[in-house]
Design an enzyme around this catalytic site. Structure first.
Site, PDB file in Angstrom:
ATOM      1  N   TYR A 160       0.731  -1.334  -0.002  1.00 48.07           N
ATOM      2  CA  TYR A 160       0.071  -0.354   0.038  1.00 48.07           C
ATOM      3  C   TYR A 160       0.707   1.179  -0.127  1.00 48.07           C
ATOM      4  CZ  TYR A 160      -2.672   3.761   1.682  1.00 48.07           C
ATOM      5  OH  TYR A 160      -3.329   5.130   1.812  1.00 48.07           O
ATOM      6  N   LYS A 164       1.157   3.972  -3.223  1.00 47.58           N
ATOM      7  CA  LYS A 164       0.936   5.591  -2.871  1.00 47.58           C
ATOM      8  C   LYS A 164       2.448   6.467  -3.224  1.00 47.58           C
ATOM      9  CE  LYS A 164      -2.229   7.496  -1.349  1.00 47.58           C
ATOM     10  NZ  LYS A 164      -3.445   8.093  -2.100  1.00 47.58           N
TER      11      LYS A 164
END
Length: 377
Positions: A160, A164
């Site tokens: 994750y 990002k």
């Protein structure tokens, strides 16, 4: 610097989400002269549609349902838009979401949106990033009152945060790209720290666990592992301030191609102690220490991750906690919002006491239904 968004057409992606919906609400409440607001999400929530309906008589509001990976849909959504606030992302803290899915939405979706913005002469692009683009790293190296110039060995151990980080890089690299009308794209990125407030799925999860644990929050983080919580209302406010400032040529020169940590004056405390601070008026307690010593928990997480890997060809086993999650909630990781204050004029709109009060009231309002729902399971 705070001249407002009069006549501006603004697109908010991820508008049904925790942060995105709050940004939509704030734009509609604070910018009465906004030319148009387009609220976009893959699935439009009932709450978002109600918000849009409430303001239809004052501002032109469009609710757009579609996927950020769909280039044709993005083309239709961005035509005539001046400003994009891109909050759409899939969040994963436990490894339930595959790397391919995370990258396709968080990274590839962002790249497609940037291309469409260039093609449609969208002048301003504000990206909702995350503290996790920088860490904590796999060594659990602490940060105290970190800032944008801090050099931190950012070796990430989770998909994750990496998705990002790559998306944020794409956004900041796109700054200055030539538009077809002769202008140039101006981009910046906001990195909120841990966000709490009404509607937080993580806070609801912790509340459910406390209800099942006889009214006591589980201790998931050491008391000395200080986090940097930020209220969702202040995160939305920071986006509004950034949108106003980025239109000002002097402020835009400072903001263009830069990222900013977004936090507020919430006291630094561990994640577990934040849960307790928000819920103690409801009679909720918190465990005094971790269920097991941290090294033991880390070893168990390693074993479960290994088992998950070995079983992958046969069945999907998602560990209840991972090494990444343990490091995340047990590492002191705090930042300052001084650069956002200096460059764009950001000041938190809501005090800690106000944020705590409204969040506690929300928790009180959902507790009866959560108790009833958990009884049926």
């Amino acid at each position: 610097m705070s001249g407002g968004l009069a006549g501006i057409s603004c697109l908010v992606t991820g508008a049904s989400g925790f942060v995105g919906h709050r940004i939509v609400q704030m734009l509609l409440e604070e910018e009465e002269d906004l030319g148009e607001l387009r609220a976009m999400d893959k699935t439009l929530s009932r709450q978002l549609l109600q918000t849009c309906d409430r303001f239809q008589s004052k501002i032109q509001v469009k609710a757009l349902e579609g996927d950020v990976r769909d280039a044709e849909f993005l083309q239709r959504s961005c035509q005539g838009v001046d400003l994009v606030i891109h909050t759409a992302a899939i969040i994963d803290t436990t490894g339930r979401i595959s790397k391919d899915t995370l990258m396709s939405i968080n990274l590839n979706g962002t790249e497609k949106l940037l291309e469409v913005c260039v093609q449609n002469n969208v002048q301003y692009f504000i990206y909702t990033s995350s503290m996790e683009v920088v860490g904590p790293n796999i060594n659990g190296d602490p940060v105290v009152n970190g800032h944008e110039d801090l050099v931190y060995e950012s070796i990430l151990g989770f998909c994750y945060g990496e998705s990002k980080r790559q998306a944020e890089r794409a956004v900041l690299r796109a700054n200055g790209r030539d538009l077809h009308n002769g202008g140039a794209l101006v981009t910046c990125s906001l990195r909120p720290t841990y966000i709490f407030g009404e509607g937080s799925q993580f806070l609801q999860l912790h509340l459910d666990q406390a209800i099942q644990n006889r009214g006591v929050f589980h201790r998931i983080s050491k008391k000395e592992a200080l986090a940097n919580p930020v209220y969702v209302g202040n995160v939305a406010w920071a986006h509004l301030i950034a949108a106003r400032a980025i239109k000002d040529p002097d402020a835009a020169k400072k903001m263009a191609g830069n990222f900013y940590y977004i936090c507020d004056d919430t006291p630094h405390m561990s994640y577990s102690d934040l849960n307790h601070a928000l819920g103690k008026e409801l009679g909720l307690g918190v465990e005094g220490r971790l269920a097991m010593p941290y090294p033991v928990l880390y070893f168990l997480a390693s074993m479960m991750e290994m088992i998950s890997f070995l079983l992958r060809p046969f069945i999907r086993f998602v560990p209840p906690f991972t090494r990444h999650l343990l490091i995340l909630v047990n590492t002191t990781f705090t930042f300052t919002y001084r650069k956002a204050q200096r460059d764009m004029g950001y000041e938190p709109r809501y005090s800690w006491e106000e944020a705590r009060r409204v969040t506690c009231s929300w928790m009180a309002s959902i507790m009866p239904q959560r108790k009833e729902s958990l009884k049926k399971k």
